[in-house]
Scaffold this active site. Structure first.
Site, PDB file in Angstrom:
ATOM      1  N   ALA A  86       0.736  -1.223   0.058  1.00 30.46           N
ATOM      2  CA  ALA A  86       0.081   0.060   0.110  1.00 30.46           C
ATOM      3  C   ALA A  86       0.774   1.391   0.054  1.00 30.46           C
ATOM      4  CB  ALA A  86      -1.036   0.100   1.294  1.00 30.46           C
ATOM      5  N   ALA A  87       1.822   1.210   0.642  1.00 28.60           N
ATOM      6  CA  ALA A  87       2.609   2.590   0.674  1.00 28.60           C
ATOM      7  C   ALA A  87       3.140   3.204  -0.679  1.00 28.60           C
ATOM      8  CB  ALA A  87       4.257   2.414   1.494  1.00 28.60           C
ATOM      9  N   PRO A  88       3.099   4.393  -0.794  1.00 31.16           N
ATOM     10  CA  PRO A  88       2.770   5.521   0.501  1.00 31.16           C
ATOM     11  C   PRO A  88       1.456   5.915   0.455  1.00 31.16           C
ATOM     12  CG  PRO A  88       3.212   6.397  -1.854  1.00 31.16           C
ATOM     13  CD  PRO A  88       3.370   5.052  -2.189  1.00 31.16           C
ATOM     14  N   GLY A  89       0.300   5.104  -0.021  1.00 33.61           N
ATOM     15  CA  GLY A  89      -0.902   5.334   0.335  1.00 33.61           C
ATOM     16  C   GLY A  89      -1.857   5.944  -0.565  1.00 33.61           C
ATOM     17  N   LYS A 110      -3.494   4.861  -3.179  1.00 37.85           N
ATOM     18  CA  LYS A 110      -4.673   4.207  -3.639  1.00 37.85           C
ATOM     19  C   LYS A 110      -5.567   3.895  -2.374  1.00 37.85           C
ATOM     20  CE  LYS A 110      -2.278   2.259  -7.440  1.00 37.85           C
ATOM     21  NZ  LYS A 110      -0.998   3.157  -7.164  1.00 37.85           N
ATOM     22  N   ASP A 150       1.558  -3.406   3.987  1.00 37.15           N
ATOM     23  CA  ASP A 150       2.821  -3.107   3.462  1.00 37.15           C
ATOM     24  C   ASP A 150       3.994  -3.887   4.425  1.00 37.15           C
ATOM     25  OD1 ASP A 150       3.810  -1.297   0.976  1.00 37.15           O
ATOM     26  OD2 ASP A 150       5.408  -1.901   2.351  1.00 37.15           O
ATOM     27  N   ASP A 171      -0.654  -3.393  -6.255  1.00 37.46           N
ATOM     28  CA  ASP A 171       0.269  -2.753  -6.856  1.00 37.46           C
ATOM     29  C   ASP A 171       1.460  -3.500  -6.513  1.00 37.46           C
ATOM     30  OD1 ASP A 171       1.956  -1.080  -8.194  1.00 37.46           O
ATOM     31  OD2 ASP A 171       0.908   0.921  -6.908  1.00 37.46           O
ATOM     32  N   CYS A 211       3.487  -0.132 -12.371  1.00 39.51           N
ATOM     33  CA  CYS A 211       4.041   0.749 -13.121  1.00 39.51           C
ATOM     34  C   CYS A 211       5.292   0.470 -13.870  1.00 39.51           C
ATOM     35  CB  CYS A 211       4.473   1.907 -12.049  1.00 39.51           C
ATOM     36  SG  CYS A 211       5.621   1.672 -10.698  1.00 39.51           S
TER      37      CYS A 211
END
Length: 428
Positions: free
Chosen positions: A237-240, A242, A257, A299, A352
């Site tokens: 999840a980081a940096p948050g 989403k 995370d 992600d 990404c």
């Protein structure tokens, strides 16, 4: 450096940062320039500009020098050329500081004359610089991209990397009239776009009206549609960004995370925006939820090659062997994430990356591994994207997309759906 003029201090700091990246293999943001305040910010900006245009500077220098100079001298020359031709700096001041930097070390002192002569000769002919093409990506990345997207598309991607990236913001909701950001344009995807600016001084920052997030990075969470009241896991999840999108849309979010350091940013972002989520520091392969989730957003860790336009140090830090390591991790994480999804629930997988092996190929392989697993059809235009964003099983965004608006990061995303009923998934 405290006794130096600010311009010389910033340029000296930039040379230190370039050494950290090019010879120590450290990310640009992890290097130390020995400065603080505006000089540190300028040093970081200059180093990034050099990394973006380094191939062009080297091409210009190659024709003027019989042999390669010392590494530090080469960096001084690169910095000077990029400042003159791309940053609009006055040649006289740039050349003087370049000579001064060469004279700072006994090892390079005798090459100060060379620096002076080369720069004074090159700085007089801007046409040679303007005629240079965008720097080519490294071979380990260029070859598979040319195969996947065609050589003309590859060259368009390289040109997009050269222009850098605008500043994109994701709004939490409707921004009050008195906190509208002057010059911001609302993209068809819902993101706000600015040409730049100091983030913490923009209207609405302190009030938590928005957060920084590239338009492409904001798309995966939007693929889930209405998530109000749903239990959603944001994995890695980081940096948050989403996590905040899902929380703002009314989901009951668990943000997981493995990195406690990175999760501190998630906590800080949630606090600033006034949003809430359960934040968990854990290894996804060891953690087990109390109950399956309606949806999971993964992600996955990747080469991050889709972010080169904002992180020009990446081509100098990654290698081809990194791809194999990361694709194996993606494979395992995807299978593990599916076990967290309830029957009939959905999983958004995204990376990404510019490489199909980290995107389209992962989904194709997952569909073969898991009986009954399906992929949702996605119409790019339904999400405000141009038709060419359609790709195998999902959406494929590339940096040359939307050139008239300033492009976007490279991303791949797809929505997988677990079969309803009791169809088991292999243990991950």
């Amino acid at each position: 450096m405290k006794d130096m003029p600010e311009s010389l201090a910033a340029r000296t700091g930039a040379i230190l940062l370039l050494a950290h990246v090019l010879r120590e293999g450290r990310m640009l943001g992890d290097g130390a320039s020995g400065l603080d305040g505006p000089a540190a910010a300028r040093a970081l900006r200059l180093a990034g500009l050099v990394l973006r245009h380094m191939g062009r500077a080297d091409a210009l220098l190659k024709d003027k020098m019989a042999r390669q100079p010392a590494a530090k001298i080469r960096d001084i020359l690169r910095l000077a050329l990029v400042e003159i031709f791309e940053d609009g700096a006055a040649p006289h001041g740039v050349v003087n500081d370049a000579v001064a930097m060469a004279r700072m070390s006994p090892r390079t002192y005798k090459q100060a004359g060379l620096v002076n002569a080369v720069l004074r000769g090159l700085s007089e002919d801007r046409s040679a610089w303007d005629a240079l093409p965008a720097p080519a990506l490294p071979a380990w990345l260029r070859k598979p991209l040319a195969k996947a997207w065609s050589r003309p598309r590859l060259e368009a991607i390289e040109a997009a990397h050269l222009t850098g990236a605008p500043l994109d913001l994701t709004p939490k909701g409707d921004i009050p009239e008195d906190r509208q950001i002057e010059g911001a344009v609302t993209l068809s995807t819902g993101s706000l776009r600015l040409s730049g600016g100091q983030v913490s001084t923009l209207p609405g920052f302190a009030e938590g009206d928005w957060w920084v997030q590239d338009a492409a990075a904001a798309m995966p969470a939007r693929l889930l549609g209405d998530v109000a009241g749903l239990r959603v896991l944001d994995l890695c999840a980081a940096p948050g960004g989403k996590t905040m999108q899902l929380a703002a849309a009314g989901a009951q979010v668990t943000a997981l995370d493995i990195s406690g350091k990175r999760l501190r940013r998630v906590h800080a972002n949630l606090t600033r925006t006034g949003l809430s989520a359960e934040v968990v520091e854990a290894d996804a392969f060891a953690w087990q939820p109390d109950a399956p989730f309606d949806a999971v957003l993964l992600d996955a860790p990747c080469t991050a090659t889709g972010t080169i336009r904002r992180h020009p140090d990446l081509p100098h830090l990654r290698e081809s062997r990194d791809v194999e390591t990361l694709t194996q991790l993606q494979y395992r994480l995807l299978d593990r994430a599916l076990t967290f999804v309830k029957p009939g629930g959905r999983l958004v997988f995204c990376t990404c990356s510019l490489l199909p092996v980290e995107g389209e190929h992962q989904i194709s392989a997952a569909l073969k591994r898991h009986d009954g697993l399906t992929v949702d059809a996605l119409d790019p235009e339904a999400f405000g994207l141009p038709p060419e964003a359609a790709s195998a099983h999902g959406l494929r965004l590339l940096p040359d997309l939307w050139p008239q608006f300033g492009g976007m990061d490279g991303f791949y995303m797809a929505v997988l759906r677990r079969p309803s009923g009791d169809t088991p998934l292999p243990a991950a």
